[in-house]
Design an enzyme around this catalytic site. Structure first.
Site, PDB file in Angstrom:
ATOM      1  N   ASP A   1       0.797  -1.231   0.000  1.00  0.00           N
ATOM      2  CA  ASP A   1       0.000   0.000   0.000  1.00  0.00           C
ATOM      3  C   ASP A   1       0.828   1.280   0.000  1.00  0.00           C
ATOM      4  O   ASP A   1       0.271   2.368  -0.163  1.00  0.00           O
ATOM      5  CB  ASP A   1      -0.958   0.002   1.197  1.00  0.00           C
ATOM      6  CG  ASP A   1      -2.031  -1.063   1.050  1.00  0.00           C
ATOM      7  OD1 ASP A   1      -2.495  -1.260  -0.081  1.00  0.00           O
ATOM      8  OD2 ASP A   1      -2.377  -1.698   2.053  1.00  0.00           O
TER       9      ASP A   1
ATOM     10  N   ASP B   1      -6.405  -5.045  -6.069  1.00  0.00           N
ATOM     11  CA  ASP B   1      -6.127  -3.681  -5.600  1.00  0.00           C
ATOM     12  C   ASP B   1      -4.681  -3.254  -5.870  1.00  0.00           C
ATOM     13  O   ASP B   1      -4.381  -2.067  -6.006  1.00  0.00           O
ATOM     14  CB  ASP B   1      -6.355  -3.558  -4.077  1.00  0.00           C
ATOM     15  CG  ASP B   1      -7.461  -4.442  -3.521  1.00  0.00           C
ATOM     16  OD1 ASP B   1      -7.792  -5.435  -4.171  1.00  0.00           O
ATOM     17  OD2 ASP B   1      -7.967  -4.137  -2.442  1.00  0.00           O
TER      18      ASP B   1
HETATM   19  N1  GLY Z   1      -7.467  -3.103   0.033  1.00  0.00           N
HETATM   20  C1  GLY Z   1      -8.051  -1.919  -0.371  1.00  0.00           C
HETATM   21  C2  GLY Z   1      -9.528  -1.940  -0.344  1.00  0.00           C
HETATM   22  O1  GLY Z   1     -10.132  -2.265   0.647  1.00  0.00           O
HETATM   23  O2  GLY Z   1     -10.102  -1.622  -1.327  1.00  0.00           O
END
Ligand code: GLY
Length: 398
Positions: free
Chosen positions: A116, A181
């Protein structure tokens, strides 16, 4: 009988009138969205300043604001929203606030424990650099990209999303989980190559995108949430979900991340295979039989109790922003779909009345239903992508 020339003039006037009114509605949602966001975020900052600290709002827990540290995956979105307010209004006061809240998360550039770091640094420092050319921001972006590529696993050709030695992820038996993601973290790597001249960031981004293209998609171009790889053989071990309804369902925000991520990959590489997949994902989302008329999806396209399931405004905002960009690569009609989404998000069902919603901009998003976490709440990334979509719409209107 009406003379022919008069008939044509009347029709021309009517058409011009309709298109002027559509155009007006479009500009209205942009100016109204900016106005409400400015009011809400101004209140939010006043509330934060009263504490004498710099705090970073993410969402609500039990009707109280949850503030997060630099290491939280959402820490870049509030500073990023401030940069978009500066971008949209050119008001210096937003630049000052954006700088203050951005510098507060500078330590995130060292994060190697999660993918992230791409989200965190690109949404905050990335926007800051785009708007100010501040060389310190550039250095932070390159440093963060170096942290991110420590998670590249040469055997699998992917960046590992989550660590598997602690937390709920350690209970799933995974070796190298890669989530849809993660496509969102690649933009930082493309930027880092442009900023540093070092092509290794670009190559890792392309390898990750290619592997995701190969392994994440089903025949209908929906995508799995998680693909788990074997770090010894490089093979896929399993295709499953973490935040969706089931392994074979289509989690709405996962589809949105994939749409946005492959649109960025096409922008940065001009490789038509990325454009092709982005358009196919868009088609899956837009034509899905469970997509409501206002284009704000339920949290999962296959949730069992549709239409009695929560909507996810965050997925809608990400879709709108991605579709505005994708529309510029040869399918201008996609901008109309984005307008439709933005019209819904800008209406009373989703856009907060100033002074309510704990000063977040949008209502009704979903974090993770399987984790019983953040259900039907505001989320800072819904606000961020809503503002980004407003900026993209404004640019298209020009
Ligand atoms: N992992 C990022 C989201 O919850 O979209």
């Amino acid at each position: 009988m009406m003379p022919k020339f008069l008939k044509f003039s009347l029709i021309a006037l009517l058409v011009a009138g309709c298109s002027a009114s559509t155009k007006k509605q479009e500009t209205d949602f942009v100016s109204n969205g900016i106005k409400i966001a400015e009011q809400q975020i101004e209140y939010q900052i006043t509330k934060i300043d009263k504490t004498g600290k710099i705090l970073n709002p993410r969402t609500l827990i039990n009707n109280n604001i949850q503030y997060v540290s630099f290491a939280d995956w959402t820490s870049g979105f509030f500073p990023g929203s401030l940069w978009y307010l500066y971008d949209l209004t050119k008001d210096e006061k937003w630049k000052v606030e954006a700088e203050r809240f951005t510098m507060h998360i500078d330590s995130a550039k060292y994060l190697k424990s999660t993918h992230d770091v791409g989200f965190i640094i690109n949404c905050s420092f990335g926007n800051g650099y785009r708007l100010t050319n501040n060389p310190d921001y550039k250095a932070t972006m390159i440093r963060a990209a170096k942290s991110l590529i420590t998670r590249f696993r040469p055997k699998t050709g992917t960046i590992q999303s989550w660590n598997v030695n602690s937390g709920w992820q350690s209970e799933r038996g995974w070796m190298c989980p890669v989530i849809a993601d993660n496509m969102m973290n690649l933009e930082l790597l493309f930027e880092a190559t442009k900023l540093s001249g070092d092509s290794s960031f670009w190559k890792i981004a392309v390898s990750h995108a290619d592997k995701t293209l190969e392994n994440h998609f089903r025949q209908d171009f929906s995508c799995y949430h998680v693909v788990d790889y074997d770090t010894i053989t490089g093979e896929v071990r399993n295709k499953i979900t973490a935040q969706g309804y089931s392994n074979e369902s289509s989690w709405a925000r996962g589809q949105a991340w994939a749409l946005y991520g492959f649109t960025v990959c096409y922008r940065e590489t001009q490789n038509p295979k990325y454009l092709d997949i982005a358009e196919k994902i868009a088609h899956f989302i837009i034509t899905n039989k469970n997509m409501p008329a206002d284009m704000v999806p339920y949290w999962d396209f296959d949730a069992p109790n549709i239409p009695n399931e929560p909507r996810d405004a965050s997925a809608a905002a990400i879709n709108a922003s991605a579709l505005y960009e994708l529309s510029t690569y040869g399918q201008p009609e996609l901008a109309k779909t984005a307008d439709k989404i933005m019209t819904a998000l800008s209406g009373p069902a989703y856009l907060a009345t100033p002074g309510t919603n704990h000063n977040f901009v949008l209502m009704h998003s979903v974090g993770s239903i399987p984790h019983n976490n953040e259900i039907d709440v505001p989320l800072n990334y819904a606000d961020y992508y809503f503002l980004e979509a407003l900026a993209r719409k404004k640019a298209l209107l020009k």
